[in-house]
Structures are given as C-alpha cells and as structure tokens.
Design an enzyme around this catalytic site. Structure first.
Site, PDB file in Angstrom:
ATOM      1  N   HIS A 221      -4.308   1.668  88.473  1.00  0.00           N
ATOM      2  CA  HIS A 221      -3.578   3.180  88.514  1.00  0.00           C
ATOM      3  C   HIS A 221      -2.704   2.865  89.909  1.00  0.00           C
ATOM      4  O   HIS A 221      -1.331   3.089  89.725  1.00  0.00           O
ATOM      5  CB  HIS A 221      -4.824   4.056  88.787  1.00  0.00           C
ATOM      6  CG  HIS A 221      -3.934   5.371  89.458  1.00  0.00           C
ATOM      7  ND1 HIS A 221      -3.949   6.530  88.505  1.00  0.00           N
ATOM      8  CD2 HIS A 221      -3.399   5.856  90.498  1.00  0.00           C
ATOM      9  CE1 HIS A 221      -3.224   7.511  89.061  1.00  0.00           C
ATOM     10  NE2 HIS A 221      -2.896   7.060  90.357  1.00  0.00           N
ATOM     11  N   GLU A 222      -3.189   2.240  90.858  1.00  0.00           N
ATOM     12  CA  GLU A 222      -2.436   2.171  92.048  1.00  0.00           C
ATOM     13  C   GLU A 222      -1.413   0.904  91.646  1.00  0.00           C
ATOM     14  O   GLU A 222      -0.067   1.341  92.178  1.00  0.00           O
ATOM     15  CB  GLU A 222      -3.314   1.772  93.346  1.00  0.00           C
ATOM     16  CG  GLU A 222      -4.327   2.598  93.863  1.00  0.00           C
ATOM     17  CD  GLU A 222      -3.669   4.199  93.816  1.00  0.00           C
ATOM     18  OE1 GLU A 222      -2.621   4.375  94.156  1.00  0.00           O
ATOM     19  OE2 GLU A 222      -4.424   5.056  93.503  1.00  0.00           O
ATOM     20  N   HIS A 225       1.344   2.755  90.190  1.00  0.00           N
ATOM     21  CA  HIS A 225       2.382   3.303  91.190  1.00  0.00           C
ATOM     22  C   HIS A 225       3.351   2.381  91.631  1.00  0.00           C
ATOM     23  O   HIS A 225       4.501   2.649  91.684  1.00  0.00           O
ATOM     24  CB  HIS A 225       1.713   3.929  92.378  1.00  0.00           C
ATOM     25  CG  HIS A 225       0.873   5.334  92.050  1.00  0.00           C
ATOM     26  ND1 HIS A 225       1.789   6.329  91.380  1.00  0.00           N
ATOM     27  CD2 HIS A 225      -0.409   5.773  92.096  1.00  0.00           C
ATOM     28  CE1 HIS A 225       0.874   7.603  91.146  1.00  0.00           C
ATOM     29  NE2 HIS A 225      -0.161   7.139  91.620  1.00  0.00           N
ATOM     30  N   GLU A 303       1.251  10.832  88.393  1.00  0.00           N
ATOM     31  CA  GLU A 303       0.056  10.526  88.201  1.00  0.00           C
ATOM     32  C   GLU A 303      -0.332  10.353  86.812  1.00  0.00           C
ATOM     33  O   GLU A 303      -0.964   9.391  86.633  1.00  0.00           O
ATOM     34  CB  GLU A 303      -0.993  11.785  88.685  1.00  0.00           C
ATOM     35  CG  GLU A 303      -0.889  12.049  90.157  1.00  0.00           C
ATOM     36  CD  GLU A 303      -1.088  10.925  90.949  1.00  0.00           C
ATOM     37  OE1 GLU A 303      -2.274  10.091  90.633  1.00  0.00           O
ATOM     38  OE2 GLU A 303      -0.659  10.520  92.035  1.00  0.00           O
TER      39      GLU A 303
END
Lengths: 387, 193
Positions: A221-222, A225, A303
């Site tokens: 997930h990071e 980003h 998100e």
C-alpha cells in the site's frame, strides 16, 4: 469531526471478523504457508490456496488499471479545481482592495481585467507555487521527524527490509528508505516526492502484530503511494487549502471592517462593486470549508488508489483485507488517546489513528465529508469488487 | 496563411511520432531491464542454497533425499545458467529455465519441511536463512510479475492504434509473456514421518 451516529461498539460483535481473538503479540497468528506466491499472475485462482485471514472474501473483478486511471483523473480534477478556486478568491479580494475604475464607456473585458483582481489571482498562484516548492523540499523530512522515525536496522529488521525490497521489485522501483517508529500503535506511512526518493516508515506495533503476508500488503500500500506520486499531490493540495484558509480569514476581516480604499473611491462604485462585496462575504465564509472538504475527498481517493495498487503488486487481496481489519481494530482500541505525533500526521497513515471511539464512545461507520480516510468497510468493499 | 497551418500540422505529427517512438524504446528497455532483474534474483538464490543446506544438514539427517535433491538441482541450475549466458541458444535458455524450475520446486519442499519441524525452525541461523530463502522466492516471483507487467505495457503500445503505426514503421515486435508450467505452480507436498 464528522462522527457518524447510530453505530455502537458492541454491534461490532455482529461482524464476521469480530470473533477473532486478541493478538498474541510477537508471533504470526496466521499460518505463513502461502508465502511463496505463484509466479502466475492470476489473483482469482491464487486467492484460493492462500492462508485464510478472513472468511468469505473473494475478488469479483480485477480491473486495477481502470481503478488507477479513474483515481488519477479525479485527483487531478480536484487539484485543478482547488487551484482555480484559490485564484478566484484572490481575484475577489483583489477587486475589493483595489476597485476597478469603470467609466460607462469601457467594455466588460476591460472591466474584468482592471483593478486588483488579476493581481490578486496572480499573487495567489505565485504564493501557492513558492509555498509548494518549500513544502516539497522539506516536507517529508519534517513528517518523518515529527513521527520519530529511525532508520530500520538491516539485521534486526531483516524481514521488513526484505518485504520492502520485494515490493520495490514488484513495482519496478528502486528500494525506498526503510524506517521504524517505536510505537505500539500499529500503523505505517510513506513519504517522499518522487518514487525514486521515497521512504516507507512502519511502527514497531505493526511489525509485532502482522503476519508476513499482511506486512507485505501494508508495505505494498505504501509502495503504491510512492509509485502513484501521492505525497506530491497532497503537498500541493494542502498548500492551496492553507492559502485559501488564510486569505479567506483576511477577507472576512476586511469585509467586517470595510475595504480599505473602497470608501474613498465611491464615485464609480456602482453595482459591480456591491456585487463583489456580497460575493466576497459569501465566498470568504464558505471557501475554507469547501476547500478542506475537497482536500479530504482527495485524500480518500488516494487511499482507495493505494489499496488497488497494493492488490495489483501482491496479487493477494486477502492479506490486504486482513491487514486493514487488524489495523482498524487497533485504531479502535487507541482512538483519541493516540499520541500527538499521530494526530499531527493524521492524513498520512494507512488507517486513521484517530478513528477510534471518541469520548462519546461512538465510532463512525461511514466516512464523512471531513474524513481523511474512507471507512474500513468501504475500503474492503472496494478491494472485493475491484473497479 | 495556409502554409503556416500545414506546417503546424506537420510539426504536430512529427512531435507525436517522436514521442511515441521514444515511449516504445523506453518500454522495450523496461522489458529488458525487468528480465535482467529476474536473473539477479536467481543468482541470489544460487548463493543462498549452500548456506541453507549447511545449516539444516545435521538437524535433518532423516530428510536426506530432500537435501541432496536441492544440492543437485542447484549444481545443475548454476551450470545451465552459465551455459545460457555464454552460448545463449534457445535450447540452452530452455534448459536453464527447466533447471531453475527444478531448483525452485526442491527449495519449496525444503522450506515446507523446515516449517514442519519446530526444533529446526527455531534455530536463529536457520530461521534467518529461511526468511532469506522465502524473500528470495518472493523476489523471483515478483520480478517475473513485473517482467510480465512491463511486457504488457509494451505490447499494448505496439498493438494499439495509433502507436502501432509508428511501431510497425520501426520494427517493434511484441514480446512473449513469461509462462510457468503446471509443475511449478503446484504446491509442494510434504510427507511427515
């Protein structure tokens, strides 16, 4: 802020995953047998021979590219809208401060360009650009400093380093810097302006509580980003919002005490100025609220986007869902007691650390207009029905 | 007046062609880079095997054949990869891939065996090595995944209109996806005695 009503903690027992017991810290609660992922990129089939952190989850569609494209479009639109909004506010303030000289003979265009309007809009644009540049060059170091992140030890935190490198390989990016925050609150965030100069920071609590697959999902997930350039968007947006808030406050004050030079140049005031005054009043009151609502809308979009990217990278939606649920439960436990540093960086974390039962003992079920994160239920629903 | 319009259109078309050509070259290089990344990870796997085998040898005398299979497969894989890198005929490459597949399967079995015996798993050295092995296997899988992703993005450009016109003009060809056969995707079986 916008706490939903009609939901109480004890109802949580009804959800299918609420039955999982408390974490036994330090061990992997989920068997790790699925850690050699199939090279074949087929998420639908692959989910079937994975360990089961969650029951009854399956992916209906796998249109990652579509999800990512749609998210990008929305983010860009919000970014652009916010900038135009800020410039419009600057324009109005400019007209108020330096009213245009408007004899009957001049055309509409000349009227629009005269006075302080254009100057005001330009000032907003330039100030936004300068402030953004400053924030872009120092922002990530500041965020890491506030959170108290330290470089992760390559030997002691070998697993974390490995997982980060695996995800960097999957995304085709260089390995980002890896940092650890010594807090029991399980959470993670990414900083860095370009995918090449990123940092991924996770808390000690996260390392202790999540299985390897779930840690991988969080890191993915990071990485998402970073790959999507989210912090760049968010820095520009928060700078624009900050500017709008400041200028709107100034405008309210101006309107309250009466515009500086307006009284003196009443002879050509006319209807146009009265209209501007009225507009300025309305905008000055509504602008900060609307700008912040837009910022949070963008934050929620990012998100979703990072979740979609994470699933694309790991091809393991179950781990992502499992990790989100664990983090959510932890946030529910800490809630408003989260450390100050967590508060300051509210929007950066993978789940909102403040999204717990507040003093009122209630907890929101759906994300409101002023939430930095979508609700966990919405995120899980979107991972399930990717697209 | 007209001449400027025509010149403008020509300039736009030329700019588009240049951008598309550069995009295609970039993606093709991306595919090659992604492929190189796989072999980097395969090398990492080769280097890891002797350490792992040394660490678990004493503890698992009863799983002799698993260990020996892994050691033999590693030898074959190293040799086959070297041949493929030097000679590089299609047959050599296929052989290297097959050897690598065999090694992967053997390592999967070994990892499963180690997982099944807590007293082996709990040794610090062994647990470190299994983490490294697990990560290596993941890296290989993710490197292949990224390779296929890059191929897809490149092939899309080569085949989709209008970039396919430029691709056709300069001889860009689609690449083959990395395929895995059924034997490798099967979950390794462990027999506990």
């Amino acid at each position: 802020m916008a706490r939903g009503k009609g939901w109480r903690p004890w109802q949580r027992q009804a959800s299918p995953w609420a039955r999982r017991g408390p974490w036994d810290t330090g061990t992997d609660p989920v068997p790790d047998e699925g850690t050699m992922p199939d090279p074949a990129p087929d998420p639908i089939r692959e989910t079937e021979d994975r360990p089961e952190p969650v029951e009854g989850i399956r992916i209906d569609r796998t249109d990652f590219a579509g999800a990512i494209r749609a998210n990008r479009r929305k983010s860009l639109a919000i970014c652009l809208g916010l900038t135009l909004f800020g410039m419009a506010l600057g324009y109005l303030v400019g007209w108020w401060v330096a009213p245009p000289y408007a004899p009957e003979s001049t055309g509409t265009l000349a009227l629009l360009l005269s006075g302080g309007g254009a100057v005001g809009a330009a000032v907003m644009a330039v100030a936004g650009g300068l402030w953004s540049t400053l924030a872009l060059t120092t922002g990530d170091r500041m965020a890491l400093g506030i959170a108290g992140a330290r470089e992760a030890d390559p030997v002691a935190d070998r697993r974390l380093h490995n997982v980060v490198e695996e995800m960097a390989i999957a995304a085709g990016l260089p390995k980002p810097r890896v940092m650890v925050i010594e807090t029991e609150m399980p959470n993670a965030f990414a900083a860095g302006l370009s995918p090449e100069k990123g940092t991924i920071a996770v808390t000690r609590g996260l390392l202790n509580r999540l299985s390897r697959d779930e840690l991988q999902a969080v890191v993915a997930h990071e990485t998402g980003h970073l790959a999507n350039g989210d912090s760049r968007y968010m820095v520009v947006v928060s700078v624009m919002v900050g500017l709008i808030v400041i200028v709107a406050a100034m405008a309210r004050r101006l309107a309250y005490f009466g515009g500086g030079s307006r009284r003196g140049s009443d002879r050509n005031g006319g209807n146009a100025l009265a209209l501007v005054a009225l507009l300025l009043m309305v905008v000055a009151i509504l602008a900060p609220v609307a700008a912040q609502a837009m910022q949070f809308a963008l934050s929620r979009q990012r998100e979703y986007l990072a979740d979609a990217t994470a699933v694309k990278l790991t091809r393991n939606p179950k781990a992502m869902i499992g990790a989100l649920m664990r983090l959510d439960e932890a946030a529910a436990a800490t809630g408003r007691d989260a450390p100050t540093s967590a508060r300051a960086l509210e929007a950066l974390w993978i789940v909102n650390p403040l999204d717990g039962p507040g003093e009122s003992g209630r907890r929101r079920r759906r994300a409101g207009l002023f939430s930095t994160h979508p609700s966990i239920d919405d995120r899980i629903a979107r991972i399930r029905a990717m697209g | 007046m007209e001449i400027w319009i025509i010149l403008g259109i020509v300039a736009l078309v030329a700019l588009y062609a240049i951008a598309t050509y550069n995009g295609l070259v970039g993606r093709r290089n991306g595919v090659r880079n992604a492929f190189a990344q796989i072999s980097v990870q395969l090398k990492r796997r080769h280097d890891l095997v002797p350490n792992l085998v040394a660490a678990v040898r004493d503890a698992m005398a009863f799983e002799r054949e698993t260990l020996e299979a892994v050691v033999a497969a590693r030898g074959k894989a190293v040799a086959a990869t070297q041949r493929a890198e030097q000679g590089g005929s299609a047959a050599d490459r296929a052989q290297a891939l097959a050897a690598e597949r065999e090694l992967g399967a053997g390592l999967g079995r070994l990892l499963a065996v180690v997982e099944a015996y807590p007293e082996i798993r709990s040794g610090t050295h062994v647990s470190e090595l299994t983490e490294e092995l697990r990560s290596t296997e993941n890296r290989i899988a993710f490197a292949r995944q990224h390779y296929n992703d890059s191929i897809q993005s490149y092939n899309d450009r080569v085949q989709m209109f209008p970039s396919n016109l430029i691709a056709g003009m300069f001889g860009f060809r689609t690449e083959e996806f990395f395929q895995v056969d059924a034997a490798e995707t099967a979950v390794p079986t462990v027999s506990l005695r």
